[in-house]
Design a protein around this motif. Structure first.
Motif, mmCIF file in Angstrom:
data_model
loop_
_atom_site.group_PDB
_atom_site.id
_atom_site.type_symbol
_atom_site.label_atom_id
_atom_site.label_comp_id
_atom_site.label_asym_id
_atom_site.label_seq_id
_atom_site.Cartn_x
_atom_site.Cartn_y
_atom_site.Cartn_z
ATOM 1 N N ARG A 254 24.551 25.836 -44.809
ATOM 2 C CA ARG A 254 23.382 25.161 -45.368
ATOM 3 C C ARG A 254 23.391 23.711 -44.901
ATOM 4 N N PHE A 255 22.231 23.086 -45.015
ATOM 5 C CA PHE A 255 22.098 21.682 -44.628
ATOM 6 C C PHE A 255 22.552 20.791 -45.780
ATOM 7 N N TYR A 256 23.422 19.829 -45.444
ATOM 8 C CA TYR A 256 23.891 18.862 -46.438
ATOM 9 C C TYR A 256 23.329 17.486 -46.100
ATOM 10 N N SER A 257 22.703 16.867 -47.072
ATOM 11 C CA SER A 257 22.107 15.552 -46.898
ATOM 12 C C SER A 257 23.145 14.463 -47.165
ATOM 13 N N GLN A 258 22.893 13.272 -46.613
ATOM 14 C CA GLN A 258 23.777 12.152 -46.902
ATOM 15 C C GLN A 258 23.710 11.739 -48.363
ATOM 16 N N ALA A 259 22.722 12.257 -49.073
ATOM 17 C CA ALA A 259 22.682 12.036 -50.523
ATOM 18 C C ALA A 259 23.784 12.825 -51.232
ATOM 19 N N ASP A 260 24.292 13.884 -50.546
ATOM 20 C CA ASP A 260 25.424 14.645 -51.095
ATOM 21 C C ASP A 260 26.710 13.898 -50.763
ATOM 22 N N GLU A 261 27.231 13.164 -51.708
ATOM 23 C CA GLU A 261 28.390 12.323 -51.429
ATOM 24 C C GLU A 261 29.658 13.138 -51.236
ATOM 25 N N LEU A 262 29.681 14.349 -51.773
ATOM 26 C CA LEU A 262 30.873 15.191 -51.653
ATOM 27 C C LEU A 262 30.452 16.628 -51.383
ATOM 28 N N VAL A 263 31.071 17.225 -50.370
ATOM 29 C CA VAL A 263 30.799 18.621 -50.024
ATOM 30 C C VAL A 263 32.135 19.358 -49.953
ATOM 31 N N LYS A 264 32.204 20.500 -50.620
ATOM 32 C CA LYS A 264 33.414 21.326 -50.590
ATOM 33 C C LYS A 264 33.067 22.670 -49.971
ATOM 34 N N ILE A 265 33.848 23.079 -48.958
ATOM 35 C CA ILE A 265 33.599 24.332 -48.251
ATOM 36 C C ILE A 265 34.896 25.138 -48.220
ATOM 37 N N ASN A 266 34.840 26.365 -48.700
ATOM 38 C CA ASN A 266 36.020 27.224 -48.759
ATOM 39 C C ASN A 266 36.362 27.779 -47.373
ATOM 40 N N LEU A 267 37.668 27.929 -47.115
ATOM 41 C CA LEU A 267 38.136 28.480 -45.854
ATOM 42 C C LEU A 267 38.985 29.729 -46.060
ATOM 43 N N GLN A 268 40.064 29.599 -46.843
ATOM 44 C CA GLN A 268 41.025 30.685 -47.064
ATOM 45 C C GLN A 268 41.506 31.256 -45.729
ATOM 46 N N CYS A 269 42.167 30.398 -44.973
ATOM 47 C CA CYS A 269 42.630 30.760 -43.641
ATOM 48 C C CYS A 269 44.133 30.539 -43.548
ATOM 49 N N HIS A 270 44.876 31.577 -43.122
ATOM 50 C CA HIS A 270 46.323 31.481 -42.967
ATOM 51 C C HIS A 270 46.649 30.891 -41.594
ATOM 52 N N VAL A 271 47.512 29.867 -41.556
ATOM 53 C CA VAL A 271 47.871 29.211 -40.301
ATOM 54 C C VAL A 271 49.375 28.938 -40.272
ATOM 55 N N GLN A 272 49.887 28.746 -39.071
ATOM 56 C CA GLN A 272 51.285 28.374 -38.894
ATOM 57 C C GLN A 272 51.466 27.799 -37.502
ATOM 58 N N GLY A 273 52.151 26.661 -37.404
ATOM 59 C CA GLY A 273 52.393 26.048 -36.105
ATOM 60 C C GLY A 273 51.289 25.089 -35.715
ATOM 61 N N ASP A 274 50.878 25.124 -34.453
ATOM 62 C CA ASP A 274 49.868 24.201 -33.919
ATOM 63 C C ASP A 274 48.470 24.750 -34.187
ATOM 64 N N VAL A 275 47.656 23.937 -34.853
ATOM 65 C CA VAL A 275 46.344 24.379 -35.333
ATOM 66 C C VAL A 275 45.270 23.426 -34.822
ATOM 67 N N VAL A 276 44.166 23.997 -34.340
ATOM 68 C CA VAL A 276 42.990 23.222 -33.960
ATOM 69 C C VAL A 276 41.858 23.576 -34.915
ATOM 70 N N LEU A 277 41.303 22.574 -35.565
ATOM 71 C CA LEU A 277 40.171 22.778 -36.471
ATOM 72 C C LEU A 277 38.969 22.032 -35.921
ATOM 73 N N GLU A 278 37.863 22.734 -35.770
ATOM 74 C CA GLU A 278 36.626 22.136 -35.270
ATOM 75 C C GLU A 278 35.559 22.161 -36.358
ATOM 76 N N CYS A 279 34.887 21.031 -36.510
ATOM 77 C CA CYS A 279 33.699 20.949 -37.368
ATOM 78 C C CYS A 279 32.501 20.826 -36.451
ATOM 79 N N ILE A 280 31.541 21.727 -36.610
ATOM 80 C CA ILE A 280 30.409 21.844 -35.685
ATOM 81 C C ILE A 280 29.106 21.735 -36.461
ATOM 82 N N ASN A 281 28.160 21.030 -35.894
ATOM 83 C CA ASN A 281 26.821 20.961 -36.476
ATOM 84 C C ASN A 281 25.977 22.105 -35.902
ATOM 85 N N LEU A 282 25.481 22.957 -36.782
ATOM 86 C CA LEU A 282 24.654 24.091 -36.365
ATOM 87 C C LEU A 282 23.182 23.718 -36.546
ATOM 88 N N TYR A 283 22.418 23.888 -35.486
ATOM 89 C CA TYR A 283 20.995 23.545 -35.564
ATOM 90 C C TYR A 283 20.238 24.576 -36.404
#
Length: 357
Positions: A254-283
């Motif tokens: 969903r689209f989050y406005s700058q009026a939303d001062e805090l946004v929480k997004i669930n992941l529940q992802c198991h990781v170990q070792g070297d991890v790359v996390l990307e945040c992407i803007n979807l049009y």
């Protein structure tokens, strides 16, 4: 200027840049000019011939970054001159970094080679496009050997030996925040009882964004996340995989406005070792994407249940800093996995129940 006093105080052989008494870099790696294959081979052969003529009582080991699956051209050339050439990758999942295991291996082998005596020289080289990882590994080696201690200044010093434009050409995102994070991992060598520490398995619970960046000029953005790394449930296979990807057609997007001062997004992802996390803007068309930021980290060095980063600590597009509020903060909440075996058993049990039904 104090940082440069130990550098470049004597004339190195032609075609090489002196880093310390026994560490050199091929100077064409600092150039934006690309050599034709024939010119490149002649150039490397000329350097090798000069080294063997002027340093007859020396031995040479070459670390080359940016190699893919096949042996590199410089490997084939310098092997003819009796030089040991070690080929390494030029990135990890698009980041100009290597895994902590490989970094440790390179640092240990370099230290062992140099410790054998003053007549052992280390030459460092990179293939086209891999200058950022070469600069990182030079900084890593200087810190590991105790030559320097300030991660930021050491990395800056090496990047300044070339044009910043070269870094921007080869890396669409500014990689320095993640590179500095890994240099700090290396600096912890002298204060940790075990270094590098054993990988820890974590569950990435959720991300929290405080103060929303502005993309598309709409006063906000539509974030999705992708996470890459080895699957902790398949420890023999260390090949990085997509461990999490936000489904584009779901209520998570969903689209989050700058009026939303805090946004929480669930992941529940198991990781170990070297991890790359990307945040992407979807049009809005749910097809086009734009990178917002990226981070790379190693779970072994995470000592609390939260990773907190501001806009100076994430890799972002070179011209995107103005799109982030001054008080932007990214928080990654996670918990220690007490038993991967327990998780795997539950996963296997769920699969068996599904097959029975």
């Amino acid at each position: 200027m104090a940082l440069f006093r130990k550098f470049f105080y004597k004339k190195p052989p032609d075609g090489l840049l002196l880093i310390t008494d026994n560490i050199y870099v091929f100077d064409h790696c600092f150039s934006m000019k690309e050599m034709e294959d024939d010119h490149f081979e002649a150039h490397i052969r000329g350097i090798a011939a000069d080294l063997l003529e002027n340093c007859r009582d020396h031995s040479f080991m070459v670390s080359n970054f940016g190699t893919r699956k096949e042996e590199s051209p410089i490997y084939h050339i310098l092997s003819e001159y009796g030089m040991t050439v070690l080929d390494y990758p030029g990135h990890y999942e698009g980041c100009p970094l290597l895994t902590m295991e490989m970094i440790h291996c390179i640092l240990k082998s370099s230290e062992s080679w140099l410790s054998l005596g003053q007549h052992n020289l280390l030459l460092m080289h990179c293939e086209k496009g891999s200058w950022p990882v070469l600069a990182f590994m030079l900084a890593a080696l200087l810190i590991y050997l105790g030559q320097y201690s300030d991660e930021q200044k050491t990395l800056d010093m090496l990047y300044k030996q070339s044009s910043l434009e070269l870094l921007e050409i080869f890396s669409p995102l500014n990689p320095m925040p993640s590179q500095i994070r890994y240099l700090r991992y290396i600096s912890m060598k002298n204060v940790m009882p075990e270094w590098p520490p054993a990988d820890r398995a974590l569950t990435l619970d959720c991300v929290i964004l405080r103060m929303i960046p502005n993309f598309q000029g709409q006063g906000g953005f539509r974030p999705i996340f992708r996470i890459y790394g080895p699957d902790p449930l398949m420890p023999p296979d260390q090949t990085p995989k997509v461990l999490f990807s936000t489904p584009k057609k779901s209520n998570l997007v969903r689209f989050y406005s700058q009026a939303d001062e805090l946004v929480k997004i669930n992941l529940q992802c198991h990781v170990q070792g070297d991890v790359v996390l990307e945040c992407i803007n979807l049009y809005e068309d749910l097809d086009r994407e734009e990178m917002v930021f990226r981070i790379m980290f190693n779970t072994a060095f995470i000592r609390s249940n939260i990773l907190m980063l501001n806009h100076d600590h994430v890799d972002m597009l070179w011209n995107a800093k103005d799109q982030f509020p001054k008080d932007f903060r990214f928080e990654l909440l996670h918990m220690l996995q007490q038993s991967l075996l327990f998780i795997k058993r539950n996963k296997d049990l769920g699969l068996k129940n599904l097959l029975r039904s």
